[in-house]
Scaffold this active site. Sequence first.
Site, PDB file in Angstrom:
ATOM      1  CE1 TYR A 177     -51.615  26.748 -40.413  1.00  0.00           C
ATOM      2  CE2 TYR A 177     -52.920  28.501 -39.437  1.00  0.00           C
ATOM      3  CZ  TYR A 177     -51.948  27.534 -39.323  1.00  0.00           C
ATOM      4  OH  TYR A 177     -51.317  27.336 -38.118  1.00  0.00           O
ATOM      5  CE  LYS A 181     -53.166  24.527 -37.899  1.00  0.00           C
ATOM      6  NZ  LYS A 181     -52.432  23.409 -37.258  1.00  0.00           N
TER       7      LYS A 181
END
Length: 345
Positions: A177, A181
Amino acid sequence: MFFTTYLLIRLIHWLNYIFRQLSDLIIGTVLEPKFDLALVTGGCSGLGKEFVLQLVNKNVKVVVLDIVIPLEEDRMSGVAYFKCDVSKRESVLEVQKEVELSTGTVTILINNAAIATGKPLLDLSFQEIERTIQTNLMSSFYTIKAYLPSMISIERGYIVTIASVLGYMSPARLSAYGASKSGLIALHESLTYELGSPTFISNGIKTLLVCPGQISTTMFKGVRTPTQIFAPELDPKFVASYVVSAIEQGRRGEIKLPFYGKFLPLFRAFPWPIVALARKLSGIDESMANFKAKVSRVASSVSSIIGRSRNGTNNNSPTLLRGSLTASPQASISLEIGEENAIEK
């Protein structure tokens, strides 16, 4: 008297013209409901749904791309829904043609869809890693490639990238994750200057990067921020309202919410012992412990069900469960479980 009034009206028109010319030169593109068509990926729930609500309330026409679209009676008026798996390039390109033909040219693109899997890297399956990167990062490449050419042709467009403060500082158990990002932050920066310096060149296309902290959605349900004072959970309605207001004002650059997010890029420049101490004191690397505990409890429950089924003590057959399961709480579980693979939309 008549001549004076005439001159006053002409002066007002001239001043309005000068103001609009200066506004176009300095501010550039702003949200105009009469002309703009906004597209929101993952717009059926969570933050994405709040974006849609805010835009509809301002009489903006909206297109939603989502892997599951609501029933006819549950859809919002003035919103066109298209079933699309944004992690798949072919799906994005095919839907773009449908949107162009049936709805019009998209002028505001909000790349919002994302998923998270809270596990240590060695416990992540290759499928989970690839799915996270495809959904969170590659989907933005696909949508930008699909919709930016039309924006350039009409010299009007807004590309809004929803990243995260975790792109600047990622906690343990969020490797995929956090990497996705961070990739979005780099994508925004490169794209911005490929389109021309936002300070000196105005070609009608703007980019805006949004890096919020933890938002109160199902993505990180059960996870608590290290401190509610300095790093409070954000209301998705507040975040959506803030971003849409920024588009109305013609803002570009970056938005970091809450306030502490503004310092994270600088914090990364500190010597590693200081960073390590700060991470320890803040508890950032323990913040996903509850998330993982929920997964472990799910895995234990599944193991129990399978065990009882094999012993013939329960009629719950494991064949009714979607995916392949293992008895170890640390093993990869291919289930669509809200706490394990949460979808932020």
